[in-house]
Design an enzyme around this catalytic site. Structure first.
Site, PDB file in Angstrom:
ATOM      1  N   LYS A 194      41.004  46.626 -16.602  1.00 24.50           N
ATOM      2  CA  LYS A 194      42.216  45.815 -16.749  1.00 24.50           C
ATOM      3  C   LYS A 194      41.974  44.792 -17.851  1.00 24.50           C
ATOM      4  O   LYS A 194      41.117  43.928 -17.737  1.00 24.50           O
ATOM      5  CB  LYS A 194      42.557  45.122 -15.431  1.00 24.50           C
ATOM      6  CG  LYS A 194      43.808  44.257 -15.489  1.00 24.50           C
ATOM      7  CD  LYS A 194      44.055  43.610 -14.137  1.00 24.50           C
ATOM      8  CE  LYS A 194      45.269  42.715 -14.156  1.00 24.50           C
ATOM      9  NZ  LYS A 194      45.492  42.061 -12.838  1.00 24.50           N
ATOM     10  N   LYS A 247      44.811  49.507 -17.483  1.00 25.78           N
ATOM     11  CA  LYS A 247      45.993  48.654 -17.572  1.00 25.78           C
ATOM     12  C   LYS A 247      45.778  47.635 -18.683  1.00 25.78           C
ATOM     13  O   LYS A 247      44.740  46.964 -18.691  1.00 25.78           O
ATOM     14  CB  LYS A 247      46.210  47.935 -16.238  1.00 25.78           C
ATOM     15  CG  LYS A 247      47.405  46.989 -16.214  1.00 25.78           C
ATOM     16  CD  LYS A 247      47.509  46.259 -14.883  1.00 25.78           C
ATOM     17  CE  LYS A 247      48.701  45.323 -14.897  1.00 25.78           C
ATOM     18  NZ  LYS A 247      48.831  44.564 -13.637  1.00 25.78           N
TER      19      LYS A 247
END
Length: 324
Positions: A194, A247
């Site tokens: 992330k 992400k």
């Protein structure tokens, strides 16, 4: 003699026959935002078509989704009160836990429900857990309360836990706690890579989770580091993650492909709020063929190696009949 590639492109039937990458409704997870209270359905100015809903409206939304064939959900909660440790996510009245119970009560096992597991939406400072005396995220202290939140969600009947805090030791801690508490059957979809990205801006408007000071660069992944990004996901695999995730998605397809080449685990991408909003604004401005661009974007995620696409476009894709 040269190769005639165009022989397999000359009409729609041939092109469909040899298409390598296909999209299916079952590939998609639809994020939903639930808020405490009743009779609430608030639109999000920065994310056209996305709403914050109370549980009563959430159930109505689930009815619509079921008719469209959307059965994979990812829930985020927005509490009435925030404090320094996100205690709203550690309570029996935890809004996400109550939402899971309500969906299971009315729809049985029709939906596969994932729950975001973090504290940024629940803390008054907007960081992902407990802070130390210098205002830095206290990794190990946060792991303790993360485990408590996970057990509350497990007891509510969640199908998949999706920890998003990028804490060191996060997956190992959760696996051990779930095992000890007889919830070892619950898979973990880790936000394993992330990035500390500017693409999260609209989400922070929705979840009211913008940090009140500093940023999350001390614990989220540096966008400039490819090798470290791969290492993050492979480490989560070693700790026991069942599904990996990258992400954001669109700006990091090289990382998606690298992780796909290095891991046999299912791999998700999160098509985040900023990516969604950019495309919706382009649609509003009429500067591109919106449906073709939307489909092309989703195909790029699958072509890069993603098995699962978490996207705010999920419902829209079904309504536009862009996926089967």
């Amino acid at each position: 003699m040269f190769k005639r590639f165009r022989t397999l492109r000359q009409n729609p039937l041939i092109r469909d026959l040899v298409t390598e990458t296909r999209l299916c409704k079952k590939d998609f997870i639809y994020p939903l935002f639930v808020i405490e209270g009743e009779n609430i359905k608030n639109s999000i100015e920065s994310m056209p078509g996305v709403f914050v809903m109370s549980i009563d409206y959430l159930l109505k939304e689930c009815e619509e989704l079921l008719k469209l064939g959307v059965t994979n959900l990812l829930l985020f909660g927005i509490p009435k009160i925030k404090d320094s440790i996100g205690s709203a996510a550690l309570s029996e009245e935890f809004i996400v836990a109550k939402s899971i119970l309500a969906i299971k009560k009315y729809f049985g096992d029709a939906f596969l429900i994932s729950a975001d597991l973090c504290f940024c939406e629940y803390t008054d400072h907007g960081h992902c857990g407990i802070l130390d005396e210098k205002g830095h995220l206290h990794n190990d202290a946060t792991l303790e309360i993360l485990a408590k939140q996970a057990l509350i969600l497990a007891e509510s009947g969640v199908d998949i836990l999706a920890p998003s805090g990028m804490l060191d030791g996060m997956i190992l801690t959760l696996k051990q706690v779930l095992e000890k508490s007889n919830f070892s059957h619950i898979p973990i979809m880790s936000y394993s890579t992330k990035f500390a990205s500017a693409y999260y801006g609209p989400f922070r408007d929705v979840a009211q989770s913008t940090p009140s000071f500093g940023d999350r660069k001390g614990y989220q992944q540096n966008p400039a580091n490819r090798r470290e990004a791969i290492l993050e996901s492979l480490n989560d695999e070693k700790e026991g993650a069942d599904i990996l995730m990258v992400k954001p998605a669109l700006a990091y397809l090289d990382v998606v492909r690298e992780i796909r080449e290095h891991s046999l685990l299912p791999l998700a991408v999160y098509n985040v709020s900023g990516e969604y909003s950019l495309l919706k604004l382009a649609q509003k401005a009429g500067i591109l063929d919106y449906q073709r661009t939307l489909l092309e974007t989703m195909v790029s995620f699958k072509r890069a190696g993603a098995d699962i696409i978490i996207s705010y476009h999920t419902k829209e894709m079904c309504e536009l009949d862009l996926i089967n």
